[in-house]
Design a protein around this motif. Sequence first.
Motif, PDB file in Angstrom:
ATOM      1  N   LYS A   1       1.111  -0.970  -0.600  1.00  0.00           N
ATOM      2  CA  LYS A   1      -0.149  -0.532  -0.045  1.00  0.00           C
ATOM      3  C   LYS A   1       0.712   1.374   0.474  1.00  0.00           C
ATOM      4  CE  LYS A   1      -3.414   1.924   2.727  1.00  0.00           C
ATOM      5  NZ  LYS A   1      -4.667   2.181   4.151  1.00  0.00           N
ATOM      6  N   GLY A   2       1.982   1.347   0.753  1.00  0.00           N
ATOM      7  CA  GLY A   2       2.806   2.032   0.909  1.00  0.00           C
ATOM      8  C   GLY A   2       3.991   2.232  -0.592  1.00  0.00           C
ATOM      9  N   ARG A   3       3.914   1.416  -0.872  1.00  0.00           N
ATOM     10  CA  ARG A   3       4.615   1.917  -2.089  1.00  0.00           C
ATOM     11  C   ARG A   3       3.545   2.249  -3.322  1.00  0.00           C
ATOM     12  NH1 ARG A   3       6.767  -2.908  -0.420  1.00  0.00           N
ATOM     13  NH2 ARG A   3       5.536  -4.092  -1.418  1.00  0.00           N
ATOM     14  N   GLU A   4       2.471   1.801  -3.401  1.00  0.00           N
ATOM     15  CA  GLU A   4       1.655   2.223  -4.653  1.00  0.00           C
ATOM     16  C   GLU A   4       1.201   3.718  -3.824  1.00  0.00           C
ATOM     17  OE1 GLU A   4      -2.199  -0.852  -3.318  1.00  0.00           O
ATOM     18  OE2 GLU A   4      -0.975  -2.310  -4.884  1.00  0.00           O
ATOM     19  N   LEU A   5       1.062   4.459  -2.819  1.00  0.00           N
ATOM     20  CA  LEU A   5       0.618   5.802  -2.407  1.00  0.00           C
ATOM     21  C   LEU A   5       1.543   7.263  -3.561  1.00  0.00           C
ATOM     22  CD1 LEU A   5      -1.622   7.302  -1.168  1.00  0.00           C
ATOM     23  CD2 LEU A   5       0.350   7.259   0.450  1.00  0.00           C
ATOM     24  N   ARG A   6       2.640   5.823  -4.125  1.00  0.00           N
ATOM     25  CA  ARG A   6       4.360   7.078  -4.376  1.00  0.00           C
ATOM     26  C   ARG A   6       2.991   7.377  -6.447  1.00  0.00           C
ATOM     27  NH1 ARG A   6       9.788   5.359  -6.390  1.00  0.00           N
ATOM     28  NH2 ARG A   6      10.471   7.592  -7.112  1.00  0.00           N
ATOM     29  N   SER A   7       2.336   6.428  -6.749  1.00  0.00           N
ATOM     30  CA  SER A   7       1.978   7.135  -7.860  1.00  0.00           C
ATOM     31  C   SER A   7       0.649   8.466  -7.484  1.00  0.00           C
ATOM     32  CB  SER A   7       0.915   5.652  -8.759  1.00  0.00           C
ATOM     33  OG  SER A   7       0.071   5.286  -8.333  1.00  0.00           O
ATOM     34  N   ARG A   8       0.203   8.371  -6.543  1.00  0.00           N
ATOM     35  CA  ARG A   8      -0.915   9.151  -6.537  1.00  0.00           C
ATOM     36  C   ARG A   8      -0.113  10.149  -5.743  1.00  0.00           C
ATOM     37  NH1 ARG A   8      -5.065   6.924  -2.311  1.00  0.00           N
ATOM     38  NH2 ARG A   8      -5.473   9.303  -2.233  1.00  0.00           N
ATOM     39  N   SER A   9       1.265  10.650  -5.918  1.00  0.00           N
ATOM     40  CA  SER A   9       1.790  11.489  -5.144  1.00  0.00           C
ATOM     41  C   SER A   9       2.225  11.871  -6.657  1.00  0.00           C
ATOM     42  CB  SER A   9       2.597  10.762  -4.268  1.00  0.00           C
ATOM     43  OG  SER A   9       4.139  10.593  -4.814  1.00  0.00           O
ATOM     44  N   ALA A  10       2.163  11.687  -7.682  1.00  0.00           N
ATOM     45  CA  ALA A  10       3.108  12.214  -8.933  1.00  0.00           C
ATOM     46  C   ALA A  10       2.799  13.763  -8.883  1.00  0.00           C
ATOM     47  CB  ALA A  10       2.520  11.305  -9.961  1.00  0.00           C
ATOM     48  N   THR A  11       1.399  14.126  -8.513  1.00  0.00           N
ATOM     49  CA  THR A  11       1.477  15.059  -9.653  1.00  0.00           C
ATOM     50  C   THR A  11       1.223  16.611  -7.820  1.00  0.00           C
ATOM     51  OG1 THR A  11      -1.038  14.841  -8.415  1.00  0.00           O
ATOM     52  CG2 THR A  11      -0.714  14.543 -10.534  1.00  0.00           C
ATOM     53  N   VAL A  12       1.446  15.991  -6.608  1.00  0.00           N
ATOM     54  CA  VAL A  12       2.427  17.090  -5.850  1.00  0.00           C
ATOM     55  C   VAL A  12       3.243  18.245  -6.101  1.00  0.00           C
ATOM     56  CG1 VAL A  12       3.387  17.494  -3.311  1.00  0.00           C
ATOM     57  CG2 VAL A  12       1.771  15.304  -3.936  1.00  0.00           C
ATOM     58  N   MET A  13       4.402  17.570  -6.953  1.00  0.00           N
ATOM     59  CA  MET A  13       5.126  18.837  -7.434  1.00  0.00           C
ATOM     60  C   MET A  13       5.177  19.169  -8.366  1.00  0.00           C
ATOM     61  SD  MET A  13       8.907  16.230  -7.670  1.00  0.00           S
ATOM     62  CE  MET A  13       9.877  17.721  -7.881  1.00  0.00           C
ATOM     63  N   SER A  14       4.326  19.203  -9.041  1.00  0.00           N
ATOM     64  CA  SER A  14       4.038  20.275 -10.122  1.00  0.00           C
ATOM     65  C   SER A  14       2.265  20.714  -9.219  1.00  0.00           C
ATOM     66  CB  SER A  14       3.216  19.414 -11.798  1.00  0.00           C
ATOM     67  OG  SER A  14       1.554  18.813 -11.432  1.00  0.00           O
ATOM     68  N   CYS A  15       1.825  20.556  -9.033  1.00  0.00           N
ATOM     69  CA  CYS A  15       1.199  21.342  -8.167  1.00  0.00           C
ATOM     70  C   CYS A  15       1.346  22.513  -7.115  1.00  0.00           C
ATOM     71  CB  CYS A  15       0.133  20.612  -6.787  1.00  0.00           C
ATOM     72  SG  CYS A  15      -0.998  19.836  -7.568  1.00  0.00           S
ATOM     73  N   ILE A  16       2.793  22.273  -6.428  1.00  0.00           N
ATOM     74  CA  ILE A  16       3.305  22.705  -5.191  1.00  0.00           C
ATOM     75  C   ILE A  16       4.368  24.221  -6.672  1.00  0.00           C
ATOM     76  CG2 ILE A  16       5.635  23.087  -4.333  1.00  0.00           C
ATOM     77  CD1 ILE A  16       2.890  22.077  -2.370  1.00  0.00           C
ATOM     78  N   ALA A  17       5.137  23.982  -7.283  1.00  0.00           N
ATOM     79  CA  ALA A  17       5.626  24.501  -8.562  1.00  0.00           C
ATOM     80  C   ALA A  17       4.207  25.563  -9.005  1.00  0.00           C
ATOM     81  CB  ALA A  17       6.095  23.220  -9.693  1.00  0.00           C
ATOM     82  N   GLU A  18       3.289  25.327  -9.332  1.00  0.00           N
ATOM     83  CA  GLU A  18       2.699  26.225  -9.943  1.00  0.00           C
ATOM     84  C   GLU A  18       1.834  27.393  -8.384  1.00  0.00           C
ATOM     85  OE1 GLU A  18      -2.102  25.768 -11.153  1.00  0.00           O
ATOM     86  OE2 GLU A  18      -1.118  24.290 -11.674  1.00  0.00           O
ATOM     87  N   ALA A  19       1.880  26.848  -8.134  1.00  0.00           N
ATOM     88  CA  ALA A  19       1.456  28.033  -6.098  1.00  0.00           C
ATOM     89  C   ALA A  19       2.529  28.596  -6.532  1.00  0.00           C
ATOM     90  CB  ALA A  19       1.107  26.902  -5.275  1.00  0.00           C
ATOM     91  N   THR A  20       3.649  28.334  -6.227  1.00  0.00           N
ATOM     92  CA  THR A  20       5.002  29.627  -6.285  1.00  0.00           C
ATOM     93  C   THR A  20       4.919  30.524  -7.349  1.00  0.00           C
ATOM     94  OG1 THR A  20       6.510  28.141  -7.880  1.00  0.00           O
ATOM     95  CG2 THR A  20       6.300  27.026  -4.856  1.00  0.00           C
ATOM     96  N   GLY A  21       4.757  30.207  -8.558  1.00  0.00           N
ATOM     97  CA  GLY A  21       4.151  31.347  -9.655  1.00  0.00           C
ATOM     98  C   GLY A  21       5.932  31.493 -10.179  1.00  0.00           C
ATOM     99  N   CYS A  22       6.463  30.739  -9.779  1.00  0.00           N
ATOM    100  CA  CYS A  22       7.985  30.624 -10.144  1.00  0.00           C
ATOM    101  C   CYS A  22       8.143  29.751 -11.581  1.00  0.00           C
ATOM    102  CB  CYS A  22       9.131  29.789  -9.150  1.00  0.00           C
ATOM    103  SG  CYS A  22       8.443  31.249  -7.994  1.00  0.00           S
ATOM    104  N   SER A  23       8.584  30.177 -12.495  1.00  0.00           N
ATOM    105  CA  SER A  23       9.494  29.039 -13.589  1.00  0.00           C
ATOM    106  C   SER A  23       9.815  27.970 -12.401  1.00  0.00           C
ATOM    107  CB  SER A  23      10.850  29.436 -14.528  1.00  0.00           C
ATOM    108  OG  SER A  23      12.035  30.117 -13.948  1.00  0.00           O
TER     109      SER A  23
END
Length: 156
Positions: free
Chosen positions: A111-133
């Motif tokens: 279950k812990g290993r499978e959760l990794r795929s659900r986390s894939a969008t976190v970094m892109s959402c954070i990048a978008e929230a920063t408003g930075c390139s």
Amino acid sequence: MASKTPHTAANEAAAPKLEQQLCFAVYSTMLGFNKVYRELLKDMGLTYPQYLVMLVLWERDGLTLTEIGERVFLESPTLTPLLKRLQSAGLIERERSAQDERQVIITLTRKGRELRSRSATVMSCIAEATGCSLREINGLRDQLLALRSNMFAHAA
């Protein structure tokens, strides 16, 4: 009402202002990060510190409690309850080392290993929230890592 002496007025003018403090800029920015992460991680059932531990284990499974603590800058008394909650959620297993019973080995469950795929969008959402390139984000990260290194080198 007493008037201010020249000495008092000069001290007040020279007093540090909150918004001018680097430490406050870093602290208040982290509060903003926490708010964004809280929303992003809610569906995964993770807190931000739990997410950091999962990131470490997704990089390399089967680490000791000490190794994880060193990576995420958390002491054992803080890390142990966090790991127990991850274990209760079925994401990790904690097991005493056969070579040294003082060490606890942390491994991901399926279950812990499978959760990794659900986390894939976190970094892109954070990048978008920063408003930075991406270039700005990488530059800020590198500056903060250097700052952290310098601060730890000068800490007592």
